[in-house]
Design an enzyme around this catalytic site. Structure first.
Site, PDB file in Angstrom:
ATOM      1  N   GLY A 141       0.826  -1.199   0.000  1.00 31.27           N
ATOM      2  CA  GLY A 141       0.000   0.000   0.000  1.00 31.27           C
ATOM      3  C   GLY A 141       0.859   1.246   0.000  1.00 31.27           C
ATOM      4  O   GLY A 141       2.076   1.177  -0.194  1.00 31.27           O
ATOM      5  N   GLY A 144       2.825   1.057   3.519  1.00 34.17           N
ATOM      6  CA  GLY A 144       3.526  -0.146   3.957  1.00 34.17           C
ATOM      7  C   GLY A 144       3.196  -1.353   3.103  1.00 34.17           C
ATOM      8  O   GLY A 144       2.424  -1.273   2.156  1.00 34.17           O
ATOM      9  N   VAL A 146       2.062  -5.551   3.178  1.00 32.71           N
ATOM     10  CA  VAL A 146       1.349  -6.502   4.026  1.00 32.71           C
ATOM     11  C   VAL A 146       1.822  -7.917   3.693  1.00 32.71           C
ATOM     12  O   VAL A 146       1.892  -8.295   2.523  1.00 32.71           O
ATOM     13  CB  VAL A 146      -0.176  -6.376   3.850  1.00 32.71           C
ATOM     14  CG1 VAL A 146      -0.914  -7.378   4.741  1.00 32.71           C
ATOM     15  CG2 VAL A 146      -0.646  -4.963   4.186  1.00 32.71           C
ATOM     16  N   ASP A 257     -12.752   5.754   2.300  1.00 33.46           N
ATOM     17  CA  ASP A 257     -12.006   5.107   1.218  1.00 33.46           C
ATOM     18  C   ASP A 257     -12.660   3.791   0.797  1.00 33.46           C
ATOM     19  O   ASP A 257     -11.975   2.826   0.486  1.00 33.46           O
ATOM     20  CB  ASP A 257     -10.549   4.893   1.648  1.00 33.46           C
ATOM     21  CG  ASP A 257      -9.623   4.739   0.447  1.00 33.46           C
ATOM     22  OD1 ASP A 257     -10.027   5.094  -0.680  1.00 33.46           O
ATOM     23  OD2 ASP A 257      -8.493   4.245   0.632  1.00 33.46           O
TER      24      ASP A 257
HETATM   25  N1  LIG Z   1      -5.792  -8.591   6.532  1.00 32.48           N
HETATM   26  C1  LIG Z   1      -5.422  -8.831   5.285  1.00 32.48           C
HETATM   27  N2  LIG Z   1      -5.520 -10.064   4.759  1.00 32.48           N
HETATM   28  C2  LIG Z   1      -5.150 -10.298   3.489  1.00 32.48           C
HETATM   29  N3  LIG Z   1      -4.655  -9.373   2.660  1.00 32.48           N
HETATM   30  C3  LIG Z   1      -4.527  -8.117   3.124  1.00 32.48           C
HETATM   31  C4  LIG Z   1      -4.890  -7.789   4.460  1.00 32.48           C
HETATM   32  N4  LIG Z   1      -4.674  -6.468   4.642  1.00 32.48           N
HETATM   33  C5  LIG Z   1      -4.193  -6.002   3.483  1.00 32.48           C
HETATM   34  N5  LIG Z   1      -4.098  -6.985   2.570  1.00 32.48           N
HETATM   35  C6  LIG Z   1      -3.618  -6.843   1.193  1.00 32.48           C
HETATM   36  O1  LIG Z   1      -2.433  -6.103   1.197  1.00 32.48           O
HETATM   37  C7  LIG Z   1      -2.496  -5.036   0.264  1.00 32.48           C
HETATM   38  C8  LIG Z   1      -1.953  -3.773   0.896  1.00 32.48           C
HETATM   39  O2  LIG Z   1      -2.845  -3.385   1.916  1.00 32.48           O
HETATM   40  P1  LIG Z   1      -2.781  -1.946   2.571  1.00 32.48           P
HETATM   41  O3  LIG Z   1      -3.955  -1.799   3.451  1.00 32.48           O
HETATM   42  O4  LIG Z   1      -1.460  -1.720   3.166  1.00 32.48           O
HETATM   43  O5  LIG Z   1      -2.756  -1.035   1.336  1.00 32.48           O
HETATM   44  P2  LIG Z   1      -3.814  -0.334   0.464  1.00 32.48           P
HETATM   45  O6  LIG Z   1      -5.143  -1.021   0.629  1.00 32.48           O
HETATM   46  O7  LIG Z   1      -3.291  -0.269  -0.917  1.00 32.48           O
HETATM   47  O8  LIG Z   1      -3.947   1.074   1.122  1.00 32.48           O
HETATM   48  P3  LIG Z   1      -2.981   2.256   1.487  1.00 32.48           P
HETATM   49  O9  LIG Z   1      -2.252   2.604   0.249  1.00 32.48           O
HETATM   50  O10 LIG Z   1      -3.903   3.319   1.901  1.00 32.48           O
HETATM   51  O11 LIG Z   1      -2.093   1.801   2.607  1.00 32.48           O
HETATM   52  C9  LIG Z   1      -3.918  -4.874  -0.161  1.00 32.48           C
HETATM   53  O12 LIG Z   1      -3.982  -4.908  -1.539  1.00 32.48           O
HETATM   54  C10 LIG Z   1      -4.650  -6.058   0.413  1.00 32.48           C
HETATM   55  O13 LIG Z   1      -5.184  -6.860  -0.617  1.00 32.48           O
END
Ligand SMILES: Nc1ncnc2c1ncn2[C@@H]1O[C@H](COP(=O)(O)OP(=O)(O)OP(=O)(O)O)[C@@H](O)[C@H]1O
Length: 527
Positions: A141, A144, A146, A257
């Protein structure tokens, strides 16, 4: 595969322009002007700065800081919030200043992952990266990455969000990270993430959440025939998202969001709303409203105790507003005696024709001037720079439902600039040959009203939306027992183990020799 929707965001104190040669001016009829940087960064985000003639011609930062103090519901932004929340990750590397996570949440008390973490903490003190094996990078994201992480020796898995503290500080995203952590720490709801723990190392800040094995709704939608869900499936996902938004609003969080990419699918097929770094914290006063048709209604309005939820982290409040207090058993109705007759009538009129009391948990006074969200999902009031409140979540809910049913969003233009123009100026149209029901169309029309005050949900929040005929077949109380449209394949840890890379993390001092040796695991691939 289609590209996921792009994110627009401005943070006070942060350079808002990504690339000067892509700067364009958007001028709306009503004298708003928006300076856009339409250059996407590598992570597919775009930064947008806005200025409105109706407030001032100052920069976004000035505008935000001048608006913030007028309102108790001011947003936690990089500049403004540093005053309210002196702790920062940089100043407090061990995270001691942050709100401590409860050992367990009331609704997740029988979850073995709590015990697993507690036993590790009891043995080794604080958690560290060396307690986990990173099995797979789930995604990346804006703040960070994940990872799917396995707790060593115990075998239970988590989603671990790992944020580089240097990067957060350098890109002025510390407050966004803190907002997300604070909000995650508050949540205790079946369709929202559980934060099991958080810890810091010299270099990283880590959040430990439950893992959703079913991916996100954006990806799932692409796999459907015609790349859209059936009305049955869309109703299921929309119902669960609605309950999650209702709870967030009740907790004083405007999500801001909503999009299919942020709706994850759990292993049981139910959903989990993720990603809270753009959310707005605000005051809210959840209220039970008694319909005027109730014959024994001498006092028409009740207020739940604690009467108001404040955006200040719960540990700092003089009264208990921990999520554990927000269980039905803690809702002690309290008569509001001091209302004037006019106020009483107004409140009473908000109730439905049903004589049962209704819970109204809408933070109607929330106010923000930020330009945050995802282009195709941005509410018109955000684009116009009018200031916005909780009704933005009902706009995005309308876009979300439209996209689930049609496979595309209603105002998408050939570029972000055109999309923004369309959101503000174009009337809602359904695709030719759209065969969705009248109820679905009617609900979407009610949600996608450009004037937030006339939008469905503006006054009574989710309560109003849940009563729409589109949801007539939904049993709200028993929704967790409903069969989901699709259940993901169970996670095959053995398969993942086979695909491990054999390198150890090179750039994290926290891992000891012993923890590096037993078994292969993923390299860190940070930033
Ligand atoms: N609890 C979870 N279980 C499985 N996959 C997850 C989980 N949380 C996040 N992800 C995956 O990791 C990816 C990154 O998540 P994250 O929330 O950091 O970023 P984002 O949704 O792109 O938002 P941002 O840019 O605002 O941080 C997402 O695309 C999501 O599919």
């Amino acid at each position: 595969m289609e590209k996921p929707a792009q994110k627009a965001e401005t943070n006070a104190g942060e350079p808002v322009v990504v690339s000067s040669n892509s700067l364009q001016d958007l001028t709306f009829k009503n004298s708003f002007s928006i300076s856009l940087s339409l250059c996407s960064s590598s992570d597919n985000t775009a930064s947008v700065s806005s200025s409105t003639n109706d407030v001032s011609n100052d920069s976004v930062e000035t505008k935000k800081s001048t608006n913030a103090p007028e309102n108790n519901n001011a947003e936690s932004e990089e500049v403004a919030s540093h005053k309210k929340r002196p702790e920062s990750m940089a100043a407090d590397p061990d995270g001691a200043g942050f709100r401590r996570i409860c050992p367990s949440k009331p609704h997740k008390g029988n979850d073995m992952r709590w015990d697993a973490i507690q036993s590790v903490k009891a043995k080794d003190g604080e958690l560290g990266l060396n307690h986990f094996r990173l099995l797979k990078k789930l995604g990346c994201g804006d703040i960070g990455s994940v990872y799917l992480a396995e707790l060593r020796g115990i075998g239970c898995v988590f989603a671990m969000k790992v944020m580089d503290k240097g990067m957060l500080a350098g890109r002025k995203k510390l407050m966004r990270a803190q907002t997300e952590r604070d909000i995650l720490g508050l949540l205790d709801h079946p369709f929202l993430p559980t934060l099991y723990s958080n810890f810091e190392t010299d270099k990283f800040s880590c959040l430990l959440m439950e893992f959703c094995s079913g991916g996100d709704l954006h990806t799932l939608r692409q796999r459907q025939p015609g790349k859209h869900f059936t009305e049955l499936a869309a109703r299921f996902y929309a119902s669960e998202v609605l309950l999650a938004l209702e709870y967030l609003h009740m907790m004083g969080v405007v999500y801001r969001d909503l999009k299919p990419e942020n709706v994850l699918v759990r292993e049981d097929g139910h959903i989990m709303l993720s990603d809270f770094d753009l959310s707005l914290r605000c005051n809210v006063c959840p209220t039970l409203v008694q319909s005027s048709t109730e014959p024994s209604c001498a006092m028409p309005t009740y207020c739940i105790q604690p009467s108001c939820i404040d955006p200040i982290p719960a540990c700092k409040l003089p009264v208990c507003v921990q999520p554990s207090c927000l269980q039905p058993s803690c809702f002690t109705p309290r008569f509001l005696r001091s209302k004037t007759t006019k106020e009483k009538t107004e409140r009473t009129n908000l109730g439905s024709s049903d004589s049962r009391p209704e819970l109204i948990a809408e933070p109607t006074n929330a106010r923000s001037m930020s330009f945050v969200g995802t282009h195709e999902y941005l509410a018109p009031e955000i684009i116009r720079g009018d200031g916005h409140g909780s009704a933005v979540d009902w706009w995005t809910f309308g876009i979300f439902l439209y996209e689930l049913l049609h496979g595309r969003t209603p105002f998408k233009g050939s570029g972000n600039r055109e999309t923004l123009f369309n959101v503000v100026g174009q009337s809602l149209k359904f695709p030719d040959g759209s065969n969705i029901s009248f109820a679905a169309k009617d609900l979407i029309k009610g949600l996608l009203v450009k004037n937030p005050k006339k939008r469905l949900g503006f006054k009574r929040g989710a309560t109003e939306i849940k009563q729409h005929p589109f949801f007539a077949s939904v049993n709200w109380a028993l929704i967790r027992g409903t069969q989901p449209p699709e259940i993901p394949k169970p996670l095959d840890l053995a398969l993942l183990n086979q695909s491990f890379k054999s390198a150890a993390p090179q750039n994290e001092k926290g891992a000891t020799e012993t923890t590096r040796l037993p078994g292969p695991y993923l390299d860190f691939e940070f930033f």
